[in-house]
Design a protein around this motif. Structure first.
Motif, PDB file in Angstrom:
ATOM      1  N   ALA A  81       0.834  -1.211   0.000  1.00  0.00           N
ATOM      2  CA  ALA A  81       0.000   0.000   0.000  1.00  0.00           C
ATOM      3  C   ALA A  81       0.861   1.251   0.000  1.00  0.00           C
ATOM      4  N   GLY A  82       0.256   2.348  -0.448  1.00  0.00           N
ATOM      5  CA  GLY A  82       0.930   3.640  -0.486  1.00  0.00           C
ATOM      6  C   GLY A  82       0.107   4.608  -1.314  1.00  0.00           C
ATOM      7  N   GLU A  83       0.767   5.635  -1.846  1.00  0.00           N
ATOM      8  CA  GLU A  83       0.064   6.575  -2.731  1.00  0.00           C
ATOM      9  C   GLU A  83       1.048   7.234  -3.685  1.00  0.00           C
ATOM     10  N   LEU A  84       0.479   7.822  -4.719  1.00  0.00           N
ATOM     11  CA  LEU A  84       1.287   8.431  -5.774  1.00  0.00           C
ATOM     12  C   LEU A  84       0.599   9.732  -6.198  1.00  0.00           C
ATOM     13  N   VAL A  85       1.390  10.797  -6.421  1.00  0.00           N
ATOM     14  CA  VAL A  85       0.846  12.098  -6.818  1.00  0.00           C
ATOM     15  C   VAL A  85       1.590  12.588  -8.063  1.00  0.00           C
ATOM     16  N   VAL A  86       0.821  12.914  -9.119  1.00  0.00           N
ATOM     17  CA  VAL A  86       1.418  13.526 -10.313  1.00  0.00           C
ATOM     18  C   VAL A  86       1.447  15.024 -10.053  1.00  0.00           C
ATOM     19  N   GLU A  87       2.656  15.572  -9.798  1.00  0.00           N
ATOM     20  CA  GLU A  87       2.783  17.016  -9.519  1.00  0.00           C
ATOM     21  C   GLU A  87       2.672  17.819 -10.819  1.00  0.00           C
ATOM     22  N   SER A  88       3.359  17.332 -11.868  1.00  0.00           N
ATOM     23  CA  SER A  88       3.304  18.028 -13.162  1.00  0.00           C
ATOM     24  C   SER A  88       3.722  17.076 -14.273  1.00  0.00           C
ATOM     25  N   SER A  89       3.237  17.338 -15.484  1.00  0.00           N
ATOM     26  CA  SER A  89       3.628  16.544 -16.654  1.00  0.00           C
ATOM     27  C   SER A  89       3.367  17.357 -17.912  1.00  0.00           C
ATOM     28  N   ALA A  90       4.433  17.572 -18.696  1.00  0.00           N
ATOM     29  CA  ALA A  90       4.311  18.374 -19.917  1.00  0.00           C
ATOM     30  C   ALA A  90       3.511  17.636 -20.985  1.00  0.00           C
ATOM     31  N   VAL A  91       3.498  16.297 -20.900  1.00  0.00           N
ATOM     32  CA  VAL A  91       2.763  15.472 -21.873  1.00  0.00           C
ATOM     33  C   VAL A  91       1.625  14.763 -21.123  1.00  0.00           C
ATOM     34  N   PRO A  92       0.414  14.693 -21.727  1.00  0.00           N
ATOM     35  CA  PRO A  92      -0.690  14.010 -21.048  1.00  0.00           C
ATOM     36  C   PRO A  92      -0.343  12.543 -20.727  1.00  0.00           C
ATOM     37  N   ILE A  93      -0.842  12.077 -19.589  1.00  0.00           N
ATOM     38  CA  ILE A  93      -0.596  10.684 -19.156  1.00  0.00           C
ATOM     39  C   ILE A  93      -1.700   9.792 -19.703  1.00  0.00           C
ATOM     40  N   LYS A  94      -1.299   8.622 -20.176  1.00  0.00           N
ATOM     41  CA  LYS A  94      -2.247   7.643 -20.723  1.00  0.00           C
ATOM     42  C   LYS A  94      -2.691   6.648 -19.646  1.00  0.00           C
ATOM     43  N   SER A  95      -1.705   6.191 -18.825  1.00  0.00           N
ATOM     44  CA  SER A  95      -2.016   5.144 -17.848  1.00  0.00           C
ATOM     45  C   SER A  95      -0.913   5.076 -16.786  1.00  0.00           C
ATOM     46  N   ILE A  96      -1.303   4.681 -15.552  1.00  0.00           N
ATOM     47  CA  ILE A  96      -0.324   4.411 -14.489  1.00  0.00           C
ATOM     48  C   ILE A  96      -0.591   2.998 -13.987  1.00  0.00           C
ATOM     49  N   GLU A  97       0.455   2.179 -13.933  1.00  0.00           N
ATOM     50  CA  GLU A  97       0.293   0.762 -13.587  1.00  0.00           C
ATOM     51  C   GLU A  97       1.290   0.322 -12.526  1.00  0.00           C
ATOM     52  N   LEU A  98       0.881  -0.711 -11.787  1.00  0.00           N
ATOM     53  CA  LEU A  98       1.772  -1.381 -10.827  1.00  0.00           C
ATOM     54  C   LEU A  98       2.067  -2.760 -11.388  1.00  0.00           C
ATOM     55  N   GLN A  99       3.335  -3.108 -11.487  1.00  0.00           N
ATOM     56  CA  GLN A  99       3.728  -4.409 -12.030  1.00  0.00           C
ATOM     57  C   GLN A  99       4.529  -5.164 -10.974  1.00  0.00           C
ATOM     58  N   LEU A 100       3.999  -6.318 -10.552  1.00  0.00           N
ATOM     59  CA  LEU A 100       4.708  -7.167  -9.592  1.00  0.00           C
ATOM     60  C   LEU A 100       5.580  -8.150 -10.372  1.00  0.00           C
ATOM     61  N   VAL A 101       6.861  -8.218  -9.999  1.00  0.00           N
ATOM     62  CA  VAL A 101       7.844  -9.017 -10.744  1.00  0.00           C
ATOM     63  C   VAL A 101       8.522 -10.010  -9.807  1.00  0.00           C
ATOM     64  N   ARG A 102       8.684 -11.254 -10.293  1.00  0.00           N
ATOM     65  CA  ARG A 102       9.487 -12.253  -9.568  1.00  0.00           C
ATOM     66  C   ARG A 102      10.872 -12.308 -10.205  1.00  0.00           C
ATOM     67  N   VAL A 103      11.897 -12.370  -9.381  1.00  0.00           N
ATOM     68  CA  VAL A 103      13.266 -12.489  -9.884  1.00  0.00           C
ATOM     69  C   VAL A 103      13.806 -13.827  -9.380  1.00  0.00           C
ATOM     70  N   GLU A 104      13.977 -14.773 -10.307  1.00  0.00           N
ATOM     71  CA  GLU A 104      14.405 -16.131  -9.947  1.00  0.00           C
ATOM     72  C   GLU A 104      15.840 -16.348 -10.417  1.00  0.00           C
ATOM     73  N   THR A 105      16.664 -16.840  -9.504  1.00  0.00           N
ATOM     74  CA  THR A 105      18.073 -17.097  -9.817  1.00  0.00           C
ATOM     75  C   THR A 105      18.352 -18.577  -9.600  1.00  0.00           C
ATOM     76  N   CYS A 106      18.894 -19.231 -10.616  1.00  0.00           N
ATOM     77  CA  CYS A 106      19.286 -20.645 -10.502  1.00  0.00           C
ATOM     78  C   CYS A 106      20.764 -20.758 -10.862  1.00  0.00           C
ATOM     79  N   GLY A 107      21.459 -21.710 -10.226  1.00  0.00           N
ATOM     80  CA  GLY A 107      22.855 -21.902 -10.625  1.00  0.00           C
ATOM     81  C   GLY A 107      23.708 -22.525  -9.555  1.00  0.00           C
ATOM     82  N   CYS A 108      25.017 -22.313  -9.677  1.00  0.00           N
ATOM     83  CA  CYS A 108      25.998 -22.899  -8.777  1.00  0.00           C
ATOM     84  C   CYS A 108      27.226 -21.985  -8.778  1.00  0.00           C
ATOM     85  N   ALA A 109      28.330 -22.471  -8.190  1.00  0.00           N
ATOM     86  CA  ALA A 109      29.536 -21.641  -8.064  1.00  0.00           C
ATOM     87  C   ALA A 109      30.068 -21.166  -9.415  1.00  0.00           C
ATOM     88  N   GLU A 110      29.844 -21.980 -10.473  1.00  0.00           N
ATOM     89  CA  GLU A 110      30.375 -21.637 -11.809  1.00  0.00           C
ATOM     90  C   GLU A 110      29.621 -20.468 -12.455  1.00  0.00           C
TER      91      GLU A 110
END
Length: 295
Positions: A192-221
């Motif tokens: 949770a939180g909030e976001l404020v657009v203070e100013s923008s010279a170009v009109p905004i089309k959309s604001i999105e939140l994207q949740l990403v998983r970062v998976e790491t597989c491997g070994c010492a090599e």
């Protein structure tokens, strides 16, 4: 002939913790007596690691490190060879949930390159002419609880704060301020939180939140690190009012997230991207690493 084989766990939500007892019943329903060669139950927990197509062939050593990791396994014979009587028969069972050796029971997680799954399979062997019957049931493991210290984060997104920009002078002027209540997140509570657009010279089309998983597989090599999208939520559409707080609210999906995990052979981490799409199709992305915990 009508015959039904089923496995039912005592807990409706199918959620367990290490050290507990996995209990339930094998249910056999038949209109008449059925001959069989034995009924067995197999309980196992496995971590399956997979390489992305870009990593295959890069590190030969990977092929040894991506073998499935067995966390727990147990097999019991429920019924010796004989006959199942007609009607409904319920056979109770119990399995202690104790990991093998010095291993831990990691939390259930369904990812792209890392998959942690716990299953219970019932097999009924039959004579040569009759087909063997099998029924599989998945149950969830929740990890150990941890203490979480809230870590609030204030952020500013402007042309000067962006990274990986080739021609900064070509960017339109904009200023976006925001706040995340915490980046140390409790997995059962929303981000949770909030976001404020203070100013923008170009009109905004959309604001999105994207949740990403970062998976790491491997070994010492070497390690293969891959980021993939879990979910994308639009929190604003069109050219929003400037100076108006827009709420940030995202629920973590049950199976596709787990507490942040780091082991010898693999890691599972999470990030959230705030994505602003401008009308001239400029894409502005700000990335925030998250630490997920269970309390």
């Amino acid at each position: 002939m009508s015959f039904n084989l089923d496995v039912r766990l005592k807990r409706a939500n199918k959620v367990y913790h290490e050290g507990e007892i996995l209990a339930g019943v094998v249910v056999l329903v038949s209109k008449e007596a059925v001959q069989h060669q034995g009924i067995s139950l197999t309980m196992e927990g496995v971590v399956n690691l997979q390489l992305s197509s870009k990593s295959v062939g890069v590190f030969e050593a990977f092929y040894n490190s991506v073998k499935p990791i067995q966390l727990i396994t147990s097999n019991i014979e429920v019924v010796k060879p004989g006959k199942v009587p007609s009607g409904k028969t319920e056979i109770p069972f119990e399995f202690p949930l104790q990991a093998k050796g010095n291993k831990l029971l990691y939390e259930t997680y369904h990812g792209v390159f890392v998959n942690i799954q716990y299953t219970l399979r019932c097999d009924m062997k039959r004579s040569l002419l009759a087909k063997d019957l099998s029924k599989t049931c998945e149950f969830m493991i929740h990890g150990q609880k941890a203490r979480v210290q809230p870590t609030p984060l204030d952020f500013t997104i402007a042309p000067d704060t962006l990274q990986n920009v080739r021609e900064r002078s070509s960017l339109p002027k904009f200023l976006i301020r925001g706040h995340l209540n915490t980046t140390n997140c409790v997995i059962t509570q929303p981000l949770a939180g909030e976001l404020v657009v203070e100013s923008s010279a170009v009109p905004i089309k959309s604001i999105e939140l994207q949740l990403v998983r970062v998976e790491t597989c491997g070994c010492a090599e070497g390690y293969a690190r891959d980021a993939t999208e879990i979910q994308n939520i639009q929190i604003a559409e069109g050219d929003v009012c400037h100076g108006l707080p827009i709420p940030i609210y995202m629920v973590f999906p049950r199976l596709f997230t787990c507490p942040t995990l780091e082991t010898t052979n693999f890691k599972v981490e999470f990030e959230v991207n705030v994505v602003i799409v401008l009308h001239d199709d400029h894409l502005i992305t700000e990335n925030f690493p998250l630490k997920l915990c269970r309390v």
